[in-house]
Design a protein around this motif. Structure first.
Motif, PDB file in Angstrom:
ATOM      1  N   LYS A 294       0.681  -1.241  -0.018  1.00 47.51           N
ATOM      2  CA  LYS A 294      -0.067  -0.030   0.111  1.00 47.51           C
ATOM      3  C   LYS A 294       0.808   1.038  -0.117  1.00 47.51           C
ATOM      4  CE  LYS A 294      -3.929  -2.083   2.268  1.00 47.51           C
ATOM      5  NZ  LYS A 294      -4.709  -2.015   0.788  1.00 47.51           N
ATOM      6  N   LEU A 295       2.036   1.309   0.435  1.00 45.72           N
ATOM      7  CA  LEU A 295       2.987   2.397   0.520  1.00 45.72           C
ATOM      8  C   LEU A 295       3.441   2.604  -0.599  1.00 45.72           C
ATOM      9  CD1 LEU A 295       4.551   2.131   4.143  1.00 45.72           C
ATOM     10  CD2 LEU A 295       2.859   3.661   3.459  1.00 45.72           C
ATOM     11  N   ARG A 296       3.884   1.521  -1.404  1.00 48.21           N
ATOM     12  CA  ARG A 296       4.563   1.738  -2.681  1.00 48.21           C
ATOM     13  C   ARG A 296       3.392   2.136  -3.626  1.00 48.21           C
ATOM     14  NH1 ARG A 296       9.466  -0.454  -2.890  1.00 48.21           N
ATOM     15  NH2 ARG A 296      10.012  -1.864  -1.295  1.00 48.21           N
ATOM     16  N   ALA A 297       2.102   1.759  -3.430  1.00 48.45           N
ATOM     17  CA  ALA A 297       1.146   2.317  -4.394  1.00 48.45           C
ATOM     18  C   ALA A 297       1.065   3.838  -4.086  1.00 48.45           C
ATOM     19  CB  ALA A 297      -0.112   1.504  -4.251  1.00 48.45           C
ATOM     20  N   ALA A 298       0.888   4.227  -2.771  1.00 41.27           N
ATOM     21  CA  ALA A 298       0.815   5.577  -2.696  1.00 41.27           C
ATOM     22  C   ALA A 298       1.879   6.241  -2.988  1.00 41.27           C
ATOM     23  CB  ALA A 298       0.558   5.890  -1.123  1.00 41.27           C
TER      24      ALA A 298
END
Length: 205
Positions: free
Chosen positions: A91-95
């Protein structure tokens, strides 16, 4: 009845065009450099017509522009996070990818943040809440969940959230660097993932 619908649609169109024009001018000259006369001229209406749509004048116009942009920003960031995998890292990579490469570059977020310096206190407080919901809230929820699951070590989620946003914001300044500058990374496409690697290296240590 159709005539009434058309009138409402035309009024809404004028309102949206005025917001689009003012937002584009904000990116170029900042809040103090934008005049309602110029906005009205480009939209093709009179200045009193702008006051019909924005009785509070320039302040109301830009406060509404800021809230519109923040809503779009929050929705885009939340979509990116929800479409990612189940882990905090995914999720942090997508953000990071959304913030650094996929968000709408036409939205002058820095200039919109500066709008708060020139408006009354009640609007300033509302904009502060809006920026928190749009930028801070989605990232904090991911980080808090990752801490609770043990994916990240126990730490202050507020501190980690600000650290993540500071890293991504700093690297976004690369887009303002002149082309062919010797200080540019050789491959900017993987910057979001490299930034997350750096962040996670500290958050997991």
């Amino acid at each position: 009845m159709e005539k009434g619908h058309g009138q409402r649609g035309g009024a809404r169109g004028t309102r949206e065009r005025a917001m689009d024009v003012a937002e584009a001018r904000l990116a170029g000259v900042g809040y103090l450099g934008v005049s309602l006369e110029e906005v009205a001229r480009e939209v093709g209406v009179s200045k009193p017509a702008l006051y019909y749509h924005f009785p509070g004048g320039k302040e109301q116009l830009f406060v509404e522009i800021a809230h519109r942009a923040l809503k779009q920003h929050r929705e885009g960031l939340e979509r990116a996070i929800s479409s990612a995998g189940t882990t905090g890292e995914e999720k942090l990579r997508a953000a990071a990818r959304w913030l650094m490469a996929e968000r709408d570059p036409r939205q002058p977020m820095d200039e919109l943040r500066d709008v708060a310096k020139f408006v009354h206190e009640q609007h300033r407080a509302g904009l502060g809440e809006g920026f928190s919901r749009a930028l801070y809230g989605p990232i904090r929820r991911v980080i808090s969940s990752a801490i609770e699951s043990g994916e990240l070590r126990d730490n202050d989620p507020d501190f980690l959230t600000w650290s993540f946003l500071s890293l991504s914001s700093g690297l976004m300044e690369i887009e303002h660097t002149p082309p062919n500058s010797p200080i540019l990374p050789e491959d900017g496409a993987d910057l979001p993932d490299r930034m997350v690697d750096l962040f996670l290296g500290g958050a997991r240590a």
